[in-house]
Design a protein around this motif. Structure first.
Motif, PDB file in Angstrom:
ATOM      1  N   TYR A   1       5.230   5.045   2.748  1.00  0.00           N
ATOM      2  CA  TYR A   1       4.951   6.480   2.727  1.00  0.00           C
ATOM      3  C   TYR A   1       6.270   7.231   2.821  1.00  0.00           C
ATOM      4  O   TYR A   1       7.336   6.631   3.000  1.00  0.00           O
ATOM      5  CB  TYR A   1       4.026   6.862   3.885  1.00  0.00           C
TER       6      TYR A   1
ATOM      7  N   GLY B   1       0.835  -1.195   0.000  1.00  0.00           N
ATOM      8  CA  GLY B   1       0.000   0.000   0.000  1.00  0.00           C
ATOM      9  C   GLY B   1       0.871   1.245   0.000  1.00  0.00           C
ATOM     10  O   GLY B   1       1.698   1.425   0.891  1.00  0.00           O
TER      11      GLY B   1
ATOM     12  N   PHE C   1       5.801  -1.167   7.955  1.00  0.00           N
ATOM     13  CA  PHE C   1       5.916   0.058   7.168  1.00  0.00           C
ATOM     14  C   PHE C   1       7.320   0.251   6.614  1.00  0.00           C
ATOM     15  O   PHE C   1       8.306  -0.269   7.153  1.00  0.00           O
ATOM     16  CB  PHE C   1       5.551   1.275   8.016  1.00  0.00           C
TER      17      PHE C   1
ATOM     18  N   TYR D   1      -5.317   6.340   6.465  1.00  0.00           N
ATOM     19  CA  TYR D   1      -4.709   5.589   5.365  1.00  0.00           C
ATOM     20  C   TYR D   1      -4.003   4.326   5.874  1.00  0.00           C
ATOM     21  O   TYR D   1      -4.145   3.252   5.290  1.00  0.00           O
ATOM     22  CB  TYR D   1      -3.706   6.451   4.606  1.00  0.00           C
ATOM     23  N   PHE D   2      -3.218   4.459   6.942  1.00  0.00           N
ATOM     24  CA  PHE D   2      -2.502   3.262   7.384  1.00  0.00           C
ATOM     25  C   PHE D   2      -3.454   2.249   8.017  1.00  0.00           C
ATOM     26  O   PHE D   2      -3.196   1.044   7.995  1.00  0.00           O
ATOM     27  CB  PHE D   2      -1.301   3.580   8.282  1.00  0.00           C
TER      28      PHE D   2
ATOM     29  N   ILE E   1       2.265  -1.649  12.747  1.00  0.00           N
ATOM     30  CA  ILE E   1       2.090  -1.616  11.294  1.00  0.00           C
ATOM     31  C   ILE E   1       3.419  -1.959  10.621  1.00  0.00           C
ATOM     32  O   ILE E   1       4.471  -1.448  11.008  1.00  0.00           O
ATOM     33  CB  ILE E   1       1.617  -0.225  10.836  1.00  0.00           C
TER      34      ILE E   1
ATOM     35  N   ALA F   1      -4.661   0.367   5.018  1.00  0.00           N
ATOM     36  CA  ALA F   1      -3.601  -0.531   4.554  1.00  0.00           C
ATOM     37  C   ALA F   1      -3.541  -1.782   5.426  1.00  0.00           C
ATOM     38  O   ALA F   1      -3.389  -2.908   4.926  1.00  0.00           O
ATOM     39  CB  ALA F   1      -2.257   0.180   4.550  1.00  0.00           C
ATOM     40  N   GLU F   2      -3.675  -1.595   6.725  1.00  0.00           N
ATOM     41  CA  GLU F   2      -3.632  -2.728   7.646  1.00  0.00           C
ATOM     42  C   GLU F   2      -4.792  -3.685   7.382  1.00  0.00           C
ATOM     43  O   GLU F   2      -4.642  -4.912   7.481  1.00  0.00           O
ATOM     44  CB  GLU F   2      -3.675  -2.229   9.087  1.00  0.00           C
TER      45      GLU F   2
ATOM     46  N   LEU G   1      -4.283   6.202  -1.491  1.00  0.00           N
ATOM     47  CA  LEU G   1      -3.663   4.971  -1.011  1.00  0.00           C
ATOM     48  C   LEU G   1      -3.878   3.951  -2.114  1.00  0.00           C
ATOM     49  O   LEU G   1      -5.018   3.534  -2.374  1.00  0.00           O
ATOM     50  CB  LEU G   1      -4.287   4.471   0.291  1.00  0.00           C
TER      51      LEU G   1
ATOM     52  N   TYR H   1       2.873  -0.966   4.391  1.00  0.00           N
ATOM     53  CA  TYR H   1       2.484   0.433   4.202  1.00  0.00           C
ATOM     54  C   TYR H   1       3.716   1.275   3.882  1.00  0.00           C
ATOM     55  O   TYR H   1       4.660   1.323   4.673  1.00  0.00           O
ATOM     56  CB  TYR H   1       1.799   0.942   5.471  1.00  0.00           C
TER      57      TYR H   1
ATOM     58  N   ALA I   1       2.180  10.123   5.583  1.00  0.00           N
ATOM     59  CA  ALA I   1       1.170   9.208   6.125  1.00  0.00           C
ATOM     60  C   ALA I   1       0.063   9.972   6.846  1.00  0.00           C
ATOM     61  O   ALA I   1       0.229  11.102   7.303  1.00  0.00           O
ATOM     62  CB  ALA I   1       1.829   8.232   7.084  1.00  0.00           C
TER      63      ALA I   1
END
Length: 350
Positions: free
Chosen positions: A135, A67, A153, A122-123, A151, A126-127, A101, A133, A118
């Motif tokens: 960004y 994402g 990331f 949005y995150f 997360i 994504a999760e 996203l 994720y 971020a």
């Protein structure tokens, strides 16, 4: 003596018959080997279906979703890699400017971007799709939330212009020039101990028979306003030949920077959600959990529906039952409850 001769002759005849039978079997097997293998008909020839596009394939579908936060400022257009995303969420970031996203799983372009910072909503999305994720930068409190919530990331601020994961391009100015080298994501993610494969439950997709029986009001043109009439707008125009919607921003066709491929969408999914500005920088909190009103636009038709958050995924429902998507690309436009979906979206058959 006669008995011995007769016995010998009998054995010889039986052996000759067996040899003839073996030769015939061998010839039959050779003929079978030369006959092309019968291919299964219909969908049986495909081994799997990509979970977020519904496209059938004989390839592996267990690569983990990526994402990516993609910039949608006017100075960042046209973007790279958007046409290959399975799902794109378009949501307000600051003011009337939206940010994307983009979820990649069935197709992995070489370059995606420009990549931007971020936001919490949005995150969280994504999760819900079990995505890595990606960004570039964030406020400290947002970075802290990403870390504290576990997360997975990759932050471009850590890899800024390293030439492996992120590259700053000279044809645009910062912050509109940070590009993700998507092919490096899995390798870099592995160094952080993240899983790069994942088995995902598929979204609900329509069969060809169900697509042929879709029933709704005609929707040749869809316009989504973010703000007043002088602000950002998104248009989707239906093409009968392809059965898809072409996307535009403020009247300019949306295309891929690198390939000049037009962005065409199979499902336009518009949802209404509560928005609240939470700081002096204009950052927002957006409720993507409660559900609400929406439109689902497919094959030149629109249905008024509801949306729900099911295990972190935003899905369309009608009369409490999930509605199927057309296999292909899906764009989800999120609009505020104030002024509301009826005021933000115009649908016509012209």
């Amino acid at each position: 003596m006669k008995k011995l001769l007769l016995l010998t002759l009998t054995v010889f005849v039986l052996a000759l018959a067996a040899c003839s039978s073996d030769n015939q079997a061998s010839d039959d097997n050779k003929e079978k080997d030369n006959v092309p293998e019968q291919q299964p008909e219909g969908n049986d020839r495909y081994a799997a279906t990509f979970p977020f596009s519904g496209i059938e394939t004989d390839e592996s579908v267990d690569n983990r979703t990526i994402g990516v936060m993609i910039n949608n400022h006017a100075a960042a257009r046209p973007q790279s890699g958007l046409s290959e995303a399975d799902i794109v969420f378009e949501i307000l970031a600051e003011g009337t400017i939206t940010r994307f996203l983009a979820l990649y799983q069935s197709e992995l372009p070489e370059v995606v971007g420009p990549v931007r910072s971020a936001r919490e909503y949005y995150f969280e999305l994504a999760e819900g799709y079990d995505a890595i994720y990606v960004y570039h930068g964030a406020a400290d409190f947002v970075n802290d939330m990403i870390v504290n919530r576990g997360i997975n990331f990759l932050n471009g601020s850590t890899y800024d212009n390293d030439g492996i994961l992120f590259k700053r391009e000279s044809f645009r100015k910062a912050p509109h020039n940070s590009y993700l080298q998507l092919g490096a994501v899995y390798d870099v993610a592995s160094t952080k101990g993240y899983e790069t494969t994942s088995t995902q439950e598929s979204l609900n997709f329509l069969t060809e028979e169900k697509i042929e029986t879709l029933d709704g009001e005609k929707a040749a043109q869809v316009k989504v306003e973010y703000g007043d009439n002088t602000s950002e707008s998104v248009e989707y125009t239906y093409d009968e030949a392809s059965g898809k919607y072409a996307r535009s921003s403020n009247g300019e066709p949306s295309v891929d920077l690198n390939t000049e491929t037009a962005i065409q969408v199979d499902n336009v999914f518009i949802v209404e959600a509560f928005h609240e500005v939470i700081d002096d920088s204009g950052r927002r909190a957006i409720d993507l959990k409660t559900g609400g009103d929406g439109y689902l636009i497919q094959k030149g038709q629109v249905q008024e529906i509801q949306w729900e958050n099911k295990d972190g995924r935003i899905i369309p429902v009608k009369d409490g039952q999930p509605i199927g998507l057309v296999p292909g690309k899906t764009w989800v436009n999120v609009v505020p409850t104030d002024p509301g979906i009826k005021q933000s979206v115009t649908i016509s058959n012209e």
